[in-house]
Design a protein around this motif. Structure first.
Motif, PDB file in Angstrom:
ATOM      1  N   PRO A 301       0.841  -1.198   0.000  1.00 51.47           N
ATOM      2  CA  PRO A 301       0.000   0.000   0.000  1.00 51.47           C
ATOM      3  C   PRO A 301       0.875   1.247   0.000  1.00 51.47           C
ATOM      4  CG  PRO A 301      -0.123  -1.153   2.125  1.00 51.47           C
ATOM      5  CD  PRO A 301       0.699  -2.013   1.218  1.00 51.47           C
ATOM      6  N   CYS A 302       0.343   2.368  -0.505  1.00 51.07           N
ATOM      7  CA  CYS A 302       1.170   3.584  -0.613  1.00 51.07           C
ATOM      8  C   CYS A 302       1.709   4.020   0.740  1.00 51.07           C
ATOM      9  CB  CYS A 302       0.356   4.719  -1.232  1.00 51.07           C
ATOM     10  SG  CYS A 302      -0.043   4.397  -2.940  1.00 51.07           S
ATOM     11  N   SER A 303       0.917   3.789   1.813  1.00 47.65           N
ATOM     12  CA  SER A 303       1.352   4.218   3.145  1.00 47.65           C
ATOM     13  C   SER A 303       2.630   3.505   3.579  1.00 47.65           C
ATOM     14  CB  SER A 303       0.224   3.956   4.158  1.00 47.65           C
ATOM     15  OG  SER A 303      -0.343   2.672   3.949  1.00 47.65           O
ATOM     16  N   VAL A 304       2.935   2.354   2.963  1.00 44.94           N
ATOM     17  CA  VAL A 304       4.175   1.622   3.252  1.00 44.94           C
ATOM     18  C   VAL A 304       5.204   1.883   2.149  1.00 44.94           C
ATOM     19  CG1 VAL A 304       5.183  -0.684   3.514  1.00 44.94           C
ATOM     20  CG2 VAL A 304       2.932  -0.204   4.480  1.00 44.94           C
ATOM     21  N   LEU A 305       4.733   1.898   0.924  1.00 49.90           N
ATOM     22  CA  LEU A 305       5.636   2.043  -0.224  1.00 49.90           C
ATOM     23  C   LEU A 305       6.452   3.323  -0.154  1.00 49.90           C
ATOM     24  CD1 LEU A 305       6.633   1.041  -2.976  1.00 49.90           C
ATOM     25  CD2 LEU A 305       4.614   2.106  -4.020  1.00 49.90           C
ATOM     26  N   ARG A 306       5.863   4.379   0.451  1.00 48.81           N
ATOM     27  CA  ARG A 306       6.611   5.648   0.464  1.00 48.81           C
ATOM     28  C   ARG A 306       7.850   5.592   1.337  1.00 48.81           C
ATOM     29  NH1 ARG A 306       1.180   7.777   1.465  1.00 48.81           N
ATOM     30  NH2 ARG A 306       0.695   7.887   3.665  1.00 48.81           N
ATOM     31  N   ARG A 307       8.043   4.532   2.086  1.00 50.36           N
ATOM     32  CA  ARG A 307       9.279   4.386   2.868  1.00 50.36           C
ATOM     33  C   ARG A 307      10.317   3.527   2.152  1.00 50.36           C
ATOM     34  NH1 ARG A 307       5.323   3.717   7.183  1.00 50.36           N
ATOM     35  NH2 ARG A 307       5.733   1.487   7.239  1.00 50.36           N
ATOM     36  N   VAL A 308       9.951   3.010   0.975  1.00 47.29           N
ATOM     37  CA  VAL A 308      10.888   2.183   0.200  1.00 47.29           C
ATOM     38  C   VAL A 308      11.566   3.078  -0.836  1.00 47.29           C
ATOM     39  CG1 VAL A 308      11.054   0.246  -1.424  1.00 47.29           C
ATOM     40  CG2 VAL A 308       9.482   0.104   0.530  1.00 47.29           C
ATOM     41  N   LYS A 309      12.888   2.910  -0.971  1.00 46.77           N
ATOM     42  CA  LYS A 309      13.598   3.751  -1.956  1.00 46.77           C
ATOM     43  C   LYS A 309      13.419   3.161  -3.340  1.00 46.77           C
ATOM     44  CE  LYS A 309      16.388   6.108   1.104  1.00 46.77           C
ATOM     45  NZ  LYS A 309      17.595   6.648   1.594  1.00 46.77           N
ATOM     46  N   ILE A 310      13.067   3.992  -4.285  1.00 45.47           N
ATOM     47  CA  ILE A 310      12.850   3.527  -5.649  1.00 45.47           C
ATOM     48  C   ILE A 310      13.770   4.311  -6.573  1.00 45.47           C
ATOM     49  CG2 ILE A 310      11.179   3.352  -7.536  1.00 45.47           C
ATOM     50  CD1 ILE A 310       8.985   3.036  -5.460  1.00 45.47           C
ATOM     51  N   GLY A 311      14.509   3.581  -7.393  1.00 44.38           N
ATOM     52  CA  GLY A 311      15.393   4.236  -8.344  1.00 44.38           C
ATOM     53  C   GLY A 311      15.131   3.718  -9.751  1.00 44.38           C
ATOM     54  N   PRO A 312      15.066   4.562 -10.786  1.00 47.01           N
ATOM     55  CA  PRO A 312      14.982   6.013 -10.654  1.00 47.01           C
ATOM     56  C   PRO A 312      13.715   6.424  -9.909  1.00 47.01           C
ATOM     57  CG  PRO A 312      14.801   5.298 -12.984  1.00 47.01           C
ATOM     58  CD  PRO A 312      14.962   4.082 -12.181  1.00 47.01           C
ATOM     59  N   MET A 313      13.754   7.634  -9.348  1.00 42.51           N
ATOM     60  CA  MET A 313      12.627   8.092  -8.524  1.00 42.51           C
ATOM     61  C   MET A 313      11.325   8.145  -9.320  1.00 42.51           C
ATOM     62  SD  MET A 313      14.453  11.189  -6.479  1.00 42.51           S
ATOM     63  CE  MET A 313      12.958  12.076  -6.191  1.00 42.51           C
ATOM     64  N   LEU A 314      10.226   7.905  -8.623  1.00 40.16           N
ATOM     65  CA  LEU A 314       8.918   8.116  -9.249  1.00 40.16           C
ATOM     66  C   LEU A 314       8.768   9.610  -9.494  1.00 40.16           C
ATOM     67  CD1 LEU A 314       6.685   5.861  -6.945  1.00 40.16           C
ATOM     68  CD2 LEU A 314       7.595   5.276  -9.205  1.00 40.16           C
ATOM     69  N   SER A 315       7.920   9.956 -10.449  1.00 41.46           N
ATOM     70  CA  SER A 315       7.756  11.381 -10.720  1.00 41.46           C
ATOM     71  C   SER A 315       6.287  11.711 -10.954  1.00 41.46           C
ATOM     72  CB  SER A 315       8.584  11.788 -11.943  1.00 41.46           C
ATOM     73  OG  SER A 315       8.095  11.077 -13.065  1.00 41.46           O
ATOM     74  N   GLY A 316       6.018  12.992 -11.039  1.00 41.12           N
ATOM     75  CA  GLY A 316       4.703  13.504 -11.424  1.00 41.12           C
ATOM     76  C   GLY A 316       3.574  13.011 -10.538  1.00 41.12           C
ATOM     77  N   ARG A 317       2.450  12.721 -11.180  1.00 44.99           N
ATOM     78  CA  ARG A 317       1.242  12.348 -10.433  1.00 44.99           C
ATOM     79  C   ARG A 317       1.420  11.012  -9.711  1.00 44.99           C
ATOM     80  NH1 ARG A 317      -4.043  13.812 -13.436  1.00 44.99           N
ATOM     81  NH2 ARG A 317      -4.129  11.568 -13.768  1.00 44.99           N
ATOM     82  N   GLN A 318       2.241  10.125 -10.272  1.00 50.29           N
ATOM     83  CA  GLN A 318       2.461   8.833  -9.614  1.00 50.29           C
ATOM     84  C   GLN A 318       3.196   9.047  -8.278  1.00 50.29           C
ATOM     85  OE1 GLN A 318       4.925   5.965 -11.754  1.00 50.29           O
ATOM     86  NE2 GLN A 318       3.555   4.323 -11.042  1.00 50.29           N
ATOM     87  N   ALA A 319       4.213   9.911  -8.296  1.00 45.77           N
ATOM     88  CA  ALA A 319       4.958  10.192  -7.060  1.00 45.77           C
ATOM     89  C   ALA A 319       4.037  10.860  -6.034  1.00 45.77           C
ATOM     90  CB  ALA A 319       6.153  11.103  -7.373  1.00 45.77           C
TER      91      ALA A 319
END
Ligand SMILES: Cc1cc2nc3c(=O)[nH]c(=O)nc-3n(C[C@H](O)[C@H](O)[C@H](O)COP(=O)(O)OP(=O)(O)OC[C@H]3O[C@@H](n4cnc5c(N)ncnc54)[C@H](O)[C@@H]3O)c2cc1C
Length: 485
Positions: A301-319
């Motif tokens: 879920p997004c509430s957990v995913l936002r603590r995971v590092k993603i490379g390359p970074m997500l951008s725009g509306r998805q981020a």
């Protein structure tokens, strides 16, 4: 009290620390690189497992990494309590085609809960310090509902109202750009639809299913839930069976799905980073191991995913979506009554209150549908948020004391055997996604788009189904996405 929230007790701080301090993949520090598989699935909840099984059946090699020490994610059955009450995904209808199919396919028996449903519909109403009997409710001064709905109890009003005034016909209409003008707060839409503040306060805000109040969520989310509910009722209109749970508890379904995988799910394997490029993808776990694959599916879920590092970074509306889509705050206390105190005071064990005890539901999970096997106190919205802020043992004690205060026959009869805060569980950080006003039209379309070789699933990405069936739907969609890539 045994704490059913075991994964919280063991590891919240450790996990948050691990997630927060994780280096991007292949950065400094000892790492152990493992052999490559076709696909890595992050998360052994229903969505991830469904995707994994579908990809395996198409001939791909799949590895599932799961942070907790158990399978099932937000489906969790409390096996330490008679009848295996559910701390998570509670029940499902025969129209949950994918879930029912998975249970049949992987040998999990289903329990027809139809005979128990009438018991859930009968709840004592306790408001502003007084009990209001069923036959007094219609004319009672605290009843704020319009004339044609006055007979409805406060816990039934909102669902009936939504069934009557929901402008969406199909359960996937909520994401249609044609309905973007409805992406306003549920409160504002209800007011526009003629509902009084008092009716909204009582019927929605007292024990909110989504958000802290009707101000927090998009009307489109409530419409989605209502149209999915209507669809399910239509499917079962001529079916004598109205609902199911699984033999051994609903967790038996994801467990059987995991058991059918060729490769065993790797438990206690917390993912802290994901990187993908044109040639492949890498996943880093908290112990520093690098797992390689052609593609990665992430079911967090997004509430957990936002603590995971993603490379390359997500951008725009998805981020924006990953950073801001929250999950419902919800807590449960599971109680085994030492005696049937409701026989002493002649009331139903079930209660709808504006008191600290929130909503109390008797579980009927024994051989005889009349028998109450345990009680679940559902704490939602501000009550749950308060519990999450204070010492949990004290919070549970205070809620139980409140229940004993308003229900004297229960005094000394309540043995707490389980407590679960979904928000304080670091592997979920809440329950179902709560779409705030503007978020559906703001980023739904972009949230689950593949990001390089990283693909997304999970209940929050489902278009036409909710809850457990929504998770299954999203697993199917992401598997197809990879097969067609
Ligand atoms: C109290 C409650 C009542 C509910 N009632 C119903 C109901 O009656 N009917 C219904 O249909 N649905 C219900 N639901 C909703 C339903 O249970 C969920 O929508 C569904 O199970 C979500 O599945 P999922 O695969 O999308 O997510 P999850 O089950 O959350 O799966 C994600 C997985 O990822 C794992 N994970 C998280 N972080 C990491 C990490 N960093 N590394 C590795 N793994 C990680 C998690 O442990 C989890 O196993 C309820 C849920 C709750 C909590």
């Amino acid at each position: 009290m045994t704490d059913s929230n075991a994964d919280f007790n063991v590891s919240r701080r450790t996990v948050i620390k691990a997630l927060g301090s994780a280096p991007l993949l292949a950065a400094a520090g000892p790492v152990r690189a493992l052999n490559k598989t076709d696909v890595i699935v992050i998360g052994a909840g229903l969505s991830g497992l469904n995707a994994a099984l579908l990809l395996e059946s198409a001939g791909m090699s799949v590895k599932v990494l799961e942070g907790r020490d158990r399978i099932g994610g937000r489906v969790q059955s409390l096996r330490n309590i008679a009848g295996n009450p559910e701390a998570g995904g509670t029940a499902f209808a025969p129209g949950y085609a994918r879930l029912v199919d998975a249970a049949n396919k992987y040998g999990v028996g289903l329990v027809d809960i139809t005979p128990t449903i009438p018991y859930f519909m009968n709840r004592e109403i306790y408001l502003q310090g007084q009990y209001i009997k069923g036959d007094e409710w219609k004319e009672h001064p605290l009843n704020p509902f319009p004339a044609q709905f006055k007979e409805l109890p406060p816990y039934a009003y909102f669902n009936v109202l939504m069934g009557a005034i929901n402008p969406l016909k199909n359960s996937d209409d909520w994401v249609s750009p044609d309905n973007a003008q409805l992406d306003i707060s549920l409160h504002d839409w209800l007011v526009k639809s003629g509902q009084s503040e008092a009716a909204i306060e009582l019927a929605y805000n007292t024990n909110p299913t989504h958000g802290m109040s009707a101000h927090d969520i998009s009307a489109l989310l409530a419409m989605f839930a209502a149209s999915f509910g209507s669809k399910q009722r239509a499917i079962t209109a001529n079916n004598p069976v109205k609902g199911y749970t699984a033999v051994g508890g609903n967790q038996a379904i994801p467990e059987a799905m995991a058991g059918a995988l060729k490769n065993e799910v790797q438990l206690e394997t917390t993912v802290v980073g994901i990187r993908s490029d044109g040639s492949g993808a890498e996943v880093q776990t908290a112990d520093g191991t690098i797992h390689r694959a052609d593609r990665v599916i992430c079911s967090l879920p997004c509430s957990v995913l936002r603590r995971v590092k993603i490379g390359p970074m997500l951008s725009g509306r998805q981020a924006l979506g990953v950073k801001t889509l929250d999950s419902q705050v919800i807590n449960q206390i599971h109680i085994v009554p030492k005696s049937p105190f409701w026989e002493k005071d002649g009331m139903s064990p079930n209660m709808f209150t504006d008191s600290l005890a929130g909503m109390v539901i008797g579980e009927h999970k024994g051989a005889d549908p009349r028998d109450v096997t345990s009680l679940t106190i559902w704490l939602r919205g501000e009550r749950a948020a308060w519990m999450d802020q204070v010492n949990q043992t004290d919070a549970v004690r205070q809620v139980v004391a409140d229940l004993e205060r308003i229900r004297p026959a229960a005094k000394g009869q309540l043995e707490v055997l389980g407590y679960k805060s979904w928000y304080r569980d670091p592997y979920s950080s809440g329950d179902w996604a709560i779409w705030a006003p503007g978020q559906v039209s703001g980023f739904f379309d972009d949230l689950a788009k593949p990001h390089g070789r990283l693909h997304f699933c999970g209940e929050h990405t489902a278009v036409a189904n909710r809850g457990m069936e929504g998770a299954m739907e999203s697993g199917e969609r992401v598997a197809m996405e990879i097969l067609l890539a």
